[in-house]
Write a protein that holds these residues in place. Sequence first.
Motif, PDB file in Angstrom:
ATOM      1  N   GLY A  48      41.232  39.704  41.381  1.00  0.00           N
ATOM      2  CA  GLY A  48      41.718  39.787  40.011  1.00  0.00           C
ATOM      3  C   GLY A  48      40.631  40.190  39.038  1.00  0.00           C
ATOM      4  N   LYS A  49      39.413  39.696  39.276  1.00  0.00           N
ATOM      5  CA  LYS A  49      38.281  40.084  38.429  1.00  0.00           C
ATOM      6  C   LYS A  49      37.977  41.570  38.596  1.00  0.00           C
ATOM      7  CE  LYS A  49      36.042  35.563  38.400  1.00  0.00           C
ATOM      8  NZ  LYS A  49      36.292  35.094  37.103  1.00  0.00           N
ATOM      9  N   LEU A  80      44.601  42.601  28.877  1.00  0.00           N
ATOM     10  CA  LEU A  80      44.895  42.273  30.272  1.00  0.00           C
ATOM     11  C   LEU A  80      43.625  42.197  31.111  1.00  0.00           C
ATOM     12  CD1 LEU A  80      48.128  44.347  30.986  1.00  0.00           C
ATOM     13  CD2 LEU A  80      47.914  41.871  30.784  1.00  0.00           C
ATOM     14  N   GLY A  81      42.676  43.084  30.841  1.00  0.00           N
ATOM     15  CA  GLY A  81      41.417  43.071  31.577  1.00  0.00           C
ATOM     16  C   GLY A  81      40.643  41.784  31.353  1.00  0.00           C
ATOM     17  N   LEU A 107      41.563  34.940  36.930  1.00  0.00           N
ATOM     18  CA  LEU A 107      41.863  35.218  38.328  1.00  0.00           C
ATOM     19  C   LEU A 107      40.627  35.125  39.213  1.00  0.00           C
ATOM     20  CD1 LEU A 107      44.363  38.175  37.854  1.00  0.00           C
ATOM     21  CD2 LEU A 107      44.895  35.767  38.212  1.00  0.00           C
ATOM     22  N   LEU A 152      40.190  43.890  39.394  1.00  0.00           N
ATOM     23  CA  LEU A 152      41.248  44.573  38.655  1.00  0.00           C
ATOM     24  C   LEU A 152      40.987  44.508  37.152  1.00  0.00           C
ATOM     25  CD1 LEU A 152      44.053  45.951  38.546  1.00  0.00           C
ATOM     26  CD2 LEU A 152      45.027  43.648  38.466  1.00  0.00           C
ATOM     27  N   GLY A 153      40.503  43.361  36.687  1.00  0.00           N
ATOM     28  CA  GLY A 153      40.183  43.207  35.269  1.00  0.00           C
ATOM     29  C   GLY A 153      39.088  44.153  34.822  1.00  0.00           C
ATOM     30  N   CYS A 183      42.456  38.951  33.138  1.00  0.00           N
ATOM     31  CA  CYS A 183      42.226  38.984  34.592  1.00  0.00           C
ATOM     32  C   CYS A 183      40.834  38.478  34.947  1.00  0.00           C
ATOM     33  CB  CYS A 183      42.416  40.402  35.126  1.00  0.00           C
ATOM     34  SG  CYS A 183      44.124  40.947  35.202  1.00  0.00           S
TER      35      CYS A 183
END
Length: 160
Positions: free
Chosen positions: A54-55, A42-43, A50, A57-58, A46
Motif C-alpha cells: 500500500g505504501k 489518496l497517496g 497501509l 501504491l501511495g 495509502c
Amino acid sequence: MRADRKEREHEADDVAPGGRVAVDLAHTRGAHVRWTLVGGALGVACVIMLGTLGKGLGVVLLLLAAWAAFKLFLTYRHPPGTIVIDGDDVELPRGLCQGAPTRHKRGDITAAYFLRRSVPWTRAAPVLVIEVAGKAYAYPRDWFAGESDQRRVLDALAPA
C-alpha cells in the motif's frame, strides 16, 4: 459565449484559400487540479494507513499527483497555444502550454492527417498529426475547444 464560438466558426468557414486561420488550443487545467488533489490525498492516505504494498501504491499516486501539479503549473506559466496558418507561414505549438511556437513555411509540411485508430489510451481520438521538418506534431481532440477546430486546421493545410 456560445454565440462567440459560433461566430468564430462561421468566420473561419468563409476564409479564402491562402487566408489566415488561427485556432486556439484549450488547456485541461481542471483535470490537472483533480489529479493533484485526489492523487495526493489518496497517496498520503495509502502511505500512512497501509502496509508495504500500500505504501508503494501511495508513492506511485504521489508521483502522479506531482506530475499533475507540474502540468498545472505550466498552464499558469504559458498560454495553451494557437495554431496559425497565414498564407505561406505556419505557427505550430510544440505542445499544450509549452511556450513559444515553432514557425515553418507551408512548403515544409510533408503531411497532415487524422490518426483515428492507433491512438494511445491516454489520448482522445482523433489526433491531428502535422509532419514538418522531420518532426511530427500531434494535437489530440481534447486540446481543441470545438468539434470542428481540428478539421479547420486540416482544411487550411490542404493543397489549394
